[in-house]
Motif scaffolding. Structure first.
Motif: not given
Length: 240
Positions: A21-36
């Motif tokens: 399990k990832l800490g900190g509530g996980g990673v925002d998929v939309l934000a991660a892809i759009s920023q990349m």
């Protein structure tokens, strides 16, 4: 070798992979892809080359094209979330996030798709965080979701590419900035840092030697070389 190793492990542990399990509530998929997507576009643009290197830690402003592509990829992953969790332990959850609404300071809830769990393919190994956005994008765009066998195979392929990536040394330089051959060898930048070297030596290589079943094409490519055949050696000893 590492890519093939993780591909085989993903197939072997299919529908039974433990999850981290990832800490900190996980990673925002939309934000991660759009920023990349936007960062890559800015990096390849003429303005990026004139202004020098971009700050990878900063948040870039995403244009409409990249935002639309990111939304499509996120929607695709959201529709496959149940299957990804059941068979590959990739957990995607829809979470309500509260944001302030302009100057009125009113809060409104927005549904965000987040990665909250990833598979443990090899004990003692964690994939590189900077590879997660590309993994999510390729998972949405490079997998044949309509056919079962190609779908599972391509998901394992993308997992293998993500998990086989090694960390770069912080002082690593690109090839065109390499030091002169006449300079002292100790001043040359390393491809990976000492921590990565220890990981390769004590985690990756033992796993490759014990778990990897080399495909036949590895012998032709030179990736694996046969040093001895125990069956033939036993026959020689029997004659003696």
């Amino acid at each position: 070798l590492a890519r093939e190793l993780f591909y085989q492990i993903a197939l072997l542990k299919f529908n039974g992979i433990p999850m981290a399990k990832l800490g900190g509530g996980g990673v925002d998929v939309l934000a991660a892809i759009s920023q990349m997507l936007q960062f890559e576009e800015d990096l390849n643009s003429s303005s990026a080359s004139k202004n020098g290197s971009l700050d990878e830690s900063s948040t870039v402003k995403v244009n409409k094209t990249n935002a639309d592509l990111a939304r499509q990829a996120t929607a695709c992953l959201a529709s496959k979330a149940t299957m990804l969790e059941e068979y590959f332990s990739i957990k995607l959850e829809k979470v309500k996030v509260y944001t302030s609404n302009g100057q009125k300071q009113q809060q409104q809830s927005v549904t965000s798709l987040r990665v909250t769990g990833l598979p443990i393919l090899l004990e003692g190994h964690s994939p590189q965080p900077h590879g997660l956005p590309l993994f999510l994008l390729r998972l949405a765009t490079e997998v044949e979701w309509m056919e079962e066998q190609p779908c599972f195979k391509e998901i394992c392929t993308e997992l293998a590419s993500f998990y086989s990536e090694l960390p770069f040394a912080s002082n690593a330089k690109p090839k065109h900035d390499a030091v002169d051959d006449n300079e002292d060898a100790s001043e040359k930048s390393e491809f990976i840092d000492d921590e990565a070297k220890q990981y390769v030596k004590h985690t990756l290589f033992p796993a490759v030697s014990f778990l990897l079943v080399p495909p036949k094409n590895f012998a032709n490519s030179g990736a694996v070389v046969k040093l001895a055949n125990l069956t033939s050696l036993y026959k020689v000893f029997e004659r003696c």
